[in-house]
Design a protein around this motif. Structure first.
Motif, short mmCIF file in Angstrom:
data_model
loop_
_atom_site.label_atom_id
_atom_site.label_comp_id
_atom_site.label_asym_id
_atom_site.label_seq_id
_atom_site.Cartn_x
_atom_site.Cartn_y
_atom_site.Cartn_z
N GLY A 290 0.77 -1.23 0.00
CA GLY A 290 0.00 0.00 0.00
C GLY A 290 0.80 1.28 0.00
O GLY A 290 0.24 2.37 0.07
N THR A 291 2.13 1.17 -0.09
CA THR A 291 2.99 2.34 -0.07
C THR A 291 3.77 2.44 -1.37
O THR A 291 4.35 1.45 -1.82
N ALA A 292 3.77 3.62 -1.98
CA ALA A 292 4.51 3.82 -3.21
C ALA A 292 6.01 3.58 -2.97
O ALA A 292 6.59 4.17 -2.06
N HIS A 293 6.61 2.73 -3.77
CA HIS A 293 8.04 2.37 -3.70
C HIS A 293 8.40 1.55 -2.47
O HIS A 293 9.55 1.14 -2.32
N GLU B 18 1.64 -4.30 -6.07
CA GLU B 18 0.69 -3.84 -7.09
C GLU B 18 1.35 -2.83 -8.02
O GLU B 18 2.35 -2.20 -7.67
N PRO B 19 0.77 -2.63 -9.20
CA PRO B 19 1.23 -1.54 -10.08
C PRO B 19 0.66 -0.22 -9.58
O PRO B 19 -0.17 -0.20 -8.67
N TRP B 20 1.12 0.90 -10.14
CA TRP B 20 0.52 2.19 -9.80
C TRP B 20 -0.97 2.12 -10.06
O TRP B 20 -1.42 1.61 -11.09
N ARG B 21 -1.76 2.67 -9.13
CA ARG B 21 -3.21 2.71 -9.30
C ARG B 21 -3.62 4.13 -9.66
O ARG B 21 -3.84 4.96 -8.79
N ILE C 272 12.31 12.54 -10.72
CA ILE C 272 12.65 11.53 -11.72
C ILE C 272 11.42 11.07 -12.51
O ILE C 272 11.51 10.15 -13.32
N GLY C 273 10.26 11.71 -12.25
CA GLY C 273 9.07 11.39 -13.03
C GLY C 273 8.59 9.96 -12.88
O GLY C 273 8.06 9.37 -13.82
N CYS C 274 8.73 9.39 -11.68
CA CYS C 274 8.35 7.99 -11.48
C CYS C 274 6.84 7.80 -11.44
O CYS C 274 6.34 6.73 -11.74
N GLY C 275 6.11 8.84 -11.03
CA GLY C 275 4.65 8.75 -10.96
C GLY C 275 4.10 8.43 -9.59
O GLY C 275 2.89 8.29 -9.42
N ALA C 276 4.98 8.33 -8.58
CA ALA C 276 4.52 8.00 -7.23
C ALA C 276 3.56 9.04 -6.70
O ALA C 276 2.60 8.71 -5.98
N CYS C 277 3.78 10.30 -7.05
CA CYS C 277 2.91 11.38 -6.54
C CYS C 277 1.48 11.21 -7.03
O CYS C 277 0.53 11.27 -6.24
N ALA C 278 1.31 10.97 -8.32
CA ALA C 278 -0.03 10.81 -8.87
C ALA C 278 -0.68 9.51 -8.41
O ALA C 278 -1.88 9.46 -8.15
N ALA C 279 0.12 8.46 -8.28
CA ALA C 279 -0.41 7.17 -7.86
C ALA C 279 -0.81 7.16 -6.40
O ALA C 279 -1.68 6.40 -5.98
N THR C 280 -0.18 8.03 -5.60
CA THR C 280 -0.47 8.10 -4.17
C THR C 280 -1.63 9.04 -3.87
O THR C 280 -2.42 8.80 -2.96
N CYS C 281 -1.74 10.11 -4.66
CA CYS C 281 -2.77 11.12 -4.43
C CYS C 281 -4.17 10.53 -4.55
O CYS C 281 -4.46 9.80 -5.50
N LYS C 282 -5.04 10.83 -3.59
CA LYS C 282 -6.40 10.30 -3.63
C LYS C 282 -7.18 10.84 -4.82
O LYS C 282 -8.18 10.25 -5.23
N CYS D 9 1.60 13.28 -1.74
CA CYS D 9 2.60 13.23 -2.81
C CYS D 9 4.00 13.51 -2.27
O CYS D 9 4.97 12.81 -2.61
N GLN D 10 4.11 14.52 -1.42
CA GLN D 10 5.41 14.85 -0.84
C GLN D 10 5.91 13.74 0.06
O GLN D 10 7.10 13.40 0.06
N ALA D 11 5.00 13.12 0.83
CA ALA D 11 5.38 12.06 1.77
C ALA D 11 5.91 10.83 1.04
O ALA D 11 6.81 10.15 1.55
N GLU D 12 5.39 10.54 -0.16
CA GLU D 12 5.79 9.33 -0.87
C GLU D 12 6.83 9.58 -1.96
O GLU D 12 7.32 8.63 -2.57
N CYS D 13 7.16 10.84 -2.22
CA CYS D 13 8.13 11.13 -3.28
C CYS D 13 9.51 10.58 -2.92
O CYS D 13 10.05 10.92 -1.86
#
Length: 247
Positions: free
Chosen positions: A72-75, A100-103, A160-170, A220-224
């Protein structure tokens, strides 16, 4: 160390996916998360089964391709780290790990744990660059830039444009990514020439691609993995509003 892995398997973008359970054993605590997946795939191949598809490239925390949701945590369990920088000592022996993949609606699944992050490329193509003629590279000291501005620009450019911010944001917002790209250029004199057009174009493309709105939850900041600050979102908003006022 032994682990039970619940991994999302999906044949292709049109197929319906589901979790499948695998077991890996005798894993060293110094094994990286991606190396552990390599070991699993080696076992699957030798058993005549389809290996798990996942993205990876540099494995040094630079490229951002190792985009996975782990428990449930990005990366995965680690601050300021990508998936490839997570080691199995972060998990308890015998733990069950959900992978899981990015949701995110903007990142459709291609296969298993691989998603299409081409939406970020389209946002960059809309304005995340400098197109003005700068001729040959000037001497480093020819254009004085205040150190605080240079430091802030470089901090934003660490994205680095990984996408964690968008995938984490509700809301599935890409605001932190766009803000980092805008901010990295807005603090440099070369980037000011196209500043107004850049902010409008990138925000418009982000909206067009279906990313959600920012409500400042800070997830987003927490998971970046590069600890990009949401303060850059404030600058993006200022750049965008200034451009609209000029219009």
């Amino acid at each position: 160390m032994n682990f039970t892995l619940k991994i999302w398997r999906q044949k292709d973008a049109k197929s319906k996916g589901a979790f499948e359970t695998y077991n890996v054993s005798d894993i060293s605590e110094d094994t990286s998360f991606l190396e552990m997946l390599d070991i699993l795939n080696n076992d699957l191949i030798h058993a005549g089964k389809e290996p798990v598809a996942f993205d990876h490239d540099c494995r040094e925390g630079i490229c951002g391709m190792c985009s996975l949701h782990i428990d449930g945590t990005a990366h995965g369990p680690g601050q300021g780290a990508t998936t490839c920088q997570i080691y199995m000592r972060k998990f308890k022996d015998g733990a069950t790990i959900t992978i899981e993949p990015w949701r995110s609606a903007a990142f459709p699944v291609i296969k298993d744990l691989v998603v299409n992050r081409g939406a970020y490329d389209q946002i960059l193509q809309a304005g995340g660059f400098i197109s003005v003629r700068t001729n040959s590279v000037p001497d480093a000291n020819a254009i004085p830039i205040a150190k605080p501005d240079a430091d802030e620009s470089m901090d934003a450019a660490a994205c680095i444009g990984c996408g964690a911010c968008a995938a984490t944001c509700k809301n599935g917002s890409a605001m932190l990514f766009v803000a980092a790209r805008v901010s990295s250029l807005a603090k440099l004199p070369q980037g000011r020439v196209e500043g107004a057009r850049r902010a409008k174009a990138m925000v418009a493309k982000m909206d067009e691609l279906g990313f959600g709105n920012c409500t400042n939850t800070g997830a987003c900041q927490a998971e970046c993995p590069k600890n990009i600050s949401i303060a850059h979102i404030a600058r993006l908003n200022r750049e965008f509003l200034s451009a609209k006022l000029e219009d």
